[in-house]
Structures are given as structure tokens and as C-alpha cells.
Design a protein around this motif. Structure first.
Motif, short mmCIF file in Angstrom:
data_model
loop_
_atom_site.label_atom_id
_atom_site.label_comp_id
_atom_site.label_asym_id
_atom_site.label_seq_id
_atom_site.Cartn_x
_atom_site.Cartn_y
_atom_site.Cartn_z
N GLU A 1 11.08 -33.54 23.17
CA GLU A 1 9.91 -32.94 23.71
C GLU A 1 9.99 -31.49 23.45
O GLU A 1 11.05 -31.02 22.83
CB GLU A 1 10.38 -33.07 25.16
N ALA A 2 9.02 -30.91 23.55
CA ALA A 2 8.73 -29.52 23.01
C ALA A 2 9.05 -28.35 24.24
O ALA A 2 8.29 -27.92 25.16
CB ALA A 2 7.36 -29.39 22.74
N SER B 1 6.85 -25.18 24.44
CA SER B 1 5.60 -25.26 25.01
C SER B 1 5.61 -25.12 26.65
O SER B 1 5.05 -24.64 27.18
CB SER B 1 4.95 -26.57 24.69
N ARG C 1 -1.81 -38.81 21.78
CA ARG C 1 -1.96 -38.90 20.37
C ARG C 1 -3.06 -39.73 20.07
O ARG C 1 -3.88 -39.26 18.87
CB ARG C 1 -0.70 -39.64 19.73
N ARG D 1 2.64 -41.06 22.92
CA ARG D 1 3.15 -39.56 22.22
C ARG D 1 2.14 -38.65 22.60
O ARG D 1 0.84 -38.93 22.66
CB ARG D 1 2.81 -39.78 20.62
N ARG E 1 1.46 -34.28 23.20
CA ARG E 1 1.71 -32.70 23.10
C ARG E 1 0.95 -31.77 24.15
O ARG E 1 0.14 -32.02 24.78
CB ARG E 1 1.49 -32.22 21.64
N GLU F 1 -0.76 -28.37 24.78
CA GLU F 1 -1.63 -27.27 24.13
C GLU F 1 -2.50 -26.68 25.12
O GLU F 1 -2.74 -26.94 26.37
CB GLU F 1 -2.52 -28.18 23.05
N GLY G 1 1.70 -27.65 20.84
CA GLY G 1 3.02 -27.83 20.45
C GLY G 1 3.22 -29.01 19.79
O GLY G 1 2.08 -29.96 19.27
N PRO G 2 4.42 -29.28 19.27
CA PRO G 2 4.65 -30.58 18.53
C PRO G 2 4.51 -31.87 19.56
O PRO G 2 4.74 -31.85 20.55
CB PRO G 2 6.09 -30.46 18.19
N TRP G 3 4.45 -33.21 18.75
CA TRP G 3 4.28 -34.25 19.52
C TRP G 3 5.68 -34.51 19.83
O TRP G 3 6.85 -34.38 19.30
CB TRP G 3 3.83 -35.31 18.54
N TYR G 4 5.70 -35.44 21.07
CA TYR G 4 6.98 -35.93 21.70
C TYR G 4 6.77 -37.15 22.36
O TYR G 4 5.55 -37.57 22.64
CB TYR G 4 7.39 -34.84 22.67
#
Length: 233
Positions: free
Chosen positions: A8-9, A12, A31, A172, A174, A176, A182-185
């Protein structure tokens, strides 16, 4: 709300909780689907939350008995309110900004990953997994197993779950805003019926399910002298 060891990010979420009153609208992006606004007001609590969210929190707070830990607590609205009510409570989260915000509110929080050893592990009377945190890392079985380990004997675990009929959904996601992403988690959603056997396999006994204001909570107890059954890899 964050668990960095699972991808996880936290950065973010740090941006989310840099201030008590967010000035930016934040979203969660699926996703392979749409994005939805994050319930930041709910997470902050108090005047930022709507009437339904406050009613849900009141129900949860009334269930907290003895020493209470809120796993992935975010900005710590529940920990803060428990402190006000004289209940010994602490939150843990991997977001430094969230932990700082909890402490600014006068409540206790530690920077910790729920998949590592948390403070006073095995000695908490009440364990909270709310705001969808059973889905951390996309592995509800692992998360509920950690709740079992963190609770004391005869302790209770209260888990916010998805609506009946959801089953298990791996996702999946993220975080935003309109300016950043942010990255996918990995994340997951799971309903009470699907979670119950996972909890039982790890030594927790299902007690009941509560529905309030369109949200759902599964309640478990850790029997005295229980241990999670060994499982083969």
C-alpha cells in the motif's frame, strides 16, 4: 488505513492527513473500473462526518471494552473519542502524518505495521478493524489472523465487512487527487459469511453481525487459551 509491507502507498495517505482539514478532494481508483471519492470526512470524524457516520461510530464505541487498539487507525477519531470517555486506547498506522495527527488530538498512536509485532501484542481486550481495513494487502485471512494474535484471551474483535452477498473481491487500487496519483496496491472486500470461516480457522469464534446506516460489522471473540490451528503451506 495503511500497511506498507503489503504494497500500500503510505505516502499517498500521508498527503491526505497532513492537515486536520483536507483542502484537496481525494479519490480511490480501481485498476479496471471507476474512481470514487474517499470518505475523508468519515475518517476524520466529529464535525467532518455526517450523521450516519457519527451514529455508526457511537455503536462501535459502545462495544469497546477494556484496553482497545484500532488497527490502521488513520487520523484516530475513534481513539480520540475513547480517550475522552476514559477508555485506555491506542491506534497503530504506517502513515507518519496520520500518527502525528492522532497525537495532536491528544490520543495515543504508534507508527507500526499490523503485520509486524505491535505494542502490547496479545494483551488487548478489544481490537478494531474498521473502514474496510480487513482488506489490507488483499488478504483478509492474514489480517484476521493478526487480529487474533493481537487480542487477549477472551478478547473481542470488531470488523467492518462488505455488504451481504459480496463474497470475496480482490482489487488493485490507488489513491489520487486531480493533481497526483500514488502507486497501485492490493486490497480486498469480504462479507461476514465469507470471513467467518477464515476467522474460525485462525481461532476466532463468530458472535454476531450488526448492520447500521448501510454499513456492516462482524463480531468475534477469542476463546480462553485459544490458538490458531496450524495450516500447511
Amino acid at each position: 488505513m495503511t500497511a506498507s509491507s503489503t504494497g500500500e502507498a503510505p505516502d499517498s495517505f500521508d498527503a491526505l492527513f497532513t492537515t486536520a482539514i483536507p483542502s484537496t478532494t481525494w479519490w480511490v481508483r480501481h485498476r479496471h473500473g471507476p474512481r470514487h471519492p474517499l470518505p475523508v470526512g468519515r475518517w476524520l470524524g466529529g464535525e467532518h462526518a455526517d450523521a450516519d457516520d457519527r451514529a455508526v461510530d457511537e455503536t462501535l464505541l459502545a462495544l469497546c471494552r477494556g484496553r482497545t487498539i484500532d488497527l490502521a487507525c488513520g487520523p484516530g477519531r475513534l481513539v480520540e473519542e475513547l480517550r475522552r470517555r476514559g477508555v485506555s486506547a491506542m491506534g497503530v498506522d504506517t502513515s507518519p502524518a496520520a500518527v502525528a495527527l492522532v497525537r495532536e488530538r491528544g490520543a495515543k498512536a504508534e507508527l507500526a505495521d499490523i503485520f509486524d509485532i505491535v505494542p502490547h501484542e496479545g494483551h488487548w481486550d478489544t481490537v478494531l478493524l474498521v473502514d474496510g481495513n480487513i482488506g489490507i494487502g488483499g488478504d483478509p485471512g492474514r489480517v484476521i489472523g493478526r487480529a487474533h494474535d493481537i487480542a487477549c484471551e477472551s478478547g473481542t474483535v470488531h470488523v467492518e465487512v462488505a455488504a451481504p452477498g459480496t463474497g470475496f473481491v480482490a482489487e488493485r487500487l490507488r489513491i489520487e487527487s486531480d493533481e497526483t496519483a500514488g502507486p497501485w496496491y492490493d486490497w480486498a472486500r469480504i462479507d461476514a459469511d465469507t470471513l467467518a470461516p477464515l476467522a474460525a480457522a485462525r481461532g476466532l469464534v463468530p458472535v454476531s453481525v450488526t448492520a447500521i446506516a448501510g454499513r456492516h460489522f462482524a463480531h468475534f471473540v477469542k476463546p480462553p487459551y485459544s490458538s490458531a490451528p496450524e495450516t500447511s503451506e
